[in-house]
Design an enzyme around this catalytic site. Structure first.
Site, short mmCIF file in Angstrom:
data_model
loop_
_atom_site.label_atom_id
_atom_site.label_comp_id
_atom_site.label_asym_id
_atom_site.label_seq_id
_atom_site.Cartn_x
_atom_site.Cartn_y
_atom_site.Cartn_z
NE ARG A 74 9.32 6.07 9.44
CZ ARG A 74 8.46 6.02 8.42
NH1 ARG A 74 8.60 5.10 7.48
NH2 ARG A 74 7.47 6.88 8.33
CB ALA B 35 1.09 0.48 6.59
CE1 TYR C 72 8.75 5.23 3.73
CE2 TYR C 72 7.22 7.05 3.41
CZ TYR C 72 7.61 5.93 4.10
OH TYR C 72 6.88 5.50 5.18
CD GLU D 231 9.28 -7.48 6.32
OE1 GLU D 231 8.64 -8.56 6.41
OE2 GLU D 231 9.32 -6.64 7.23
CG ASN E 205 8.36 -1.92 1.20
OD1 ASN E 205 7.66 -2.05 2.22
ND2 ASN E 205 9.02 -0.81 0.94
CG HIS F 215 10.63 -2.30 5.73
ND1 HIS F 215 9.30 -2.18 5.43
CD2 HIS F 215 10.78 -3.49 6.36
CE1 HIS F 215 8.66 -3.25 5.87
NE2 HIS F 215 9.54 -4.07 6.43
CB ILE F 216 12.26 2.77 1.40
CG1 ILE F 216 11.82 2.00 0.15
CG2 ILE F 216 13.02 4.05 1.03
CD1 ILE F 216 10.70 2.68 -0.64
NE ARG G 118 1.77 12.73 0.94
CZ ARG G 118 1.16 11.71 1.55
NH1 ARG G 118 0.26 11.00 0.91
NH2 ARG G 118 1.45 11.40 2.80
N PRO H 96 0.79 -1.23 0.00
CG PRO H 96 -0.96 -1.57 1.51
CD PRO H 96 0.30 -2.20 0.99
CG ASN H 97 -0.49 4.39 0.92
OD1 ASN H 97 -1.37 4.84 0.20
ND2 ASN H 97 -0.72 3.96 2.15
O1 CA2 Z 1 10.09 2.07 4.80
C1 CA2 Z 1 9.31 1.40 4.12
O2 CA2 Z 1 9.60 0.92 3.04
C2 CA2 Z 1 7.88 1.17 4.62
O3 CA2 Z 1 7.51 -0.18 4.31
C3 CA2 Z 1 7.00 2.14 3.87
C4 CA2 Z 1 5.54 2.14 4.35
C5 CA2 Z 1 5.48 2.28 5.86
O4 CA2 Z 1 4.12 2.15 6.28
C6 CA2 Z 1 6.32 1.25 6.57
O5 CA2 Z 1 6.24 1.47 7.95
C7 CA2 Z 1 7.76 1.34 6.13
C8 CA2 Z 1 4.75 3.31 3.78
C9 CA2 Z 1 4.84 3.50 2.33
C10 CA2 Z 1 4.18 4.81 1.99
O6 CA2 Z 1 4.94 5.33 0.96
C11 CA2 Z 1 4.68 6.59 0.53
C12 CA2 Z 1 5.63 7.13 -0.29
C13 CA2 Z 1 5.43 8.40 -0.78
C14 CA2 Z 1 4.29 9.10 -0.47
C15 CA2 Z 1 3.35 8.53 0.36
C16 CA2 Z 1 3.54 7.27 0.85
#
Ligand code: CA2
Length: 149
Positions: free
Chosen positions: A108, A78, A23, A99, A75, A101-102, A18, A10-11
């Site tokens: 965090r 959330a 990220y 797995e 990845n 994570h960026i 954003r 997701p996202n």
């Molecule tokens: O650090 C990561 O890769 C995460 O998996 C990214 C997830 C976050 O919920 C995890 O805790 C860590 C969120 C991805 C949302 O990505 C966005 C990127 C740009 C704009 C909005 C959201």
């Protein structure tokens, strides 16, 4: 022929749009180019999948195994912190899942510091940005058909 899927939850389709301070400023398309540049078509086939829906991610990873997939980089976004269903789906696979994570989830908020999905994976890379996906791909290219380590 190795067949490796890169799955984003997701996202992550919003990457580069954003929150660049967390990220980075690159997009999901940039990530695909980066990974495709690492392999020749003879070496491995890469398949990319992103979804904002838990069930679609579960359907994709189980279908990928049925379709002779060799390994997965995921990845889960959330869903990492919330989805027992995704963890069960990963645990039910016989192929290796890494797995990624960026961001460094351990630096965090507390709610992000626990991964429900990690115990079902061979390993976790967190906090290295897009380089984490490249490291995961290198690992799978080297270790598929071998013991972990
Ligand atoms: O650090 C990561 O890769 C995460 O998996 C990214 C997830 C976050 O919920 C995890 O805790 C860590 C969120 C991805 C949302 O990505 C966005 C990127 C740009 C704009 C909005 C959201």
């Amino acid at each position: 022929m190795k067949k490796i899927a890169i799955v984003n939850g997701p996202n992550l389709n919003r990457l580069g749009v954003r929150e660049p301070e967390i990220y980075g400023s690159k997009s999901l398309a940039d990530l695909e180019t980066q990974l495709l540049n690492m392999v020749t078509p003879e070496e491995a086939e890469l398949e990319f999948f992103q979804s904002n829906h838990e069930g679609s991610l579960i359907d994709f990873i189980s279908g990928f195994e049925d379709d002779n997939g060799s390994g997965i980089i995921i990845n889960p976004g959330a869903l990492t912190h919330t989805s027992l269903a995704l963890r069960d789906a990963i645990a039910g696979l016989s192929l290796p899942v890494v797995e990624v994570h960026i961001s460094n989830i351990y630096r965090r908020e507390q709610i992000r510091q626990h991964s429900l999905t990690a115990p079902a994976c061979v390993g976790v890379i967190s906090g290295l940005g897009f380089a984490g996906y490249s490291a995961a791909l290198n690992y799978l290219l080297e270790h598929l058909d071998q013991e972990p380590g």
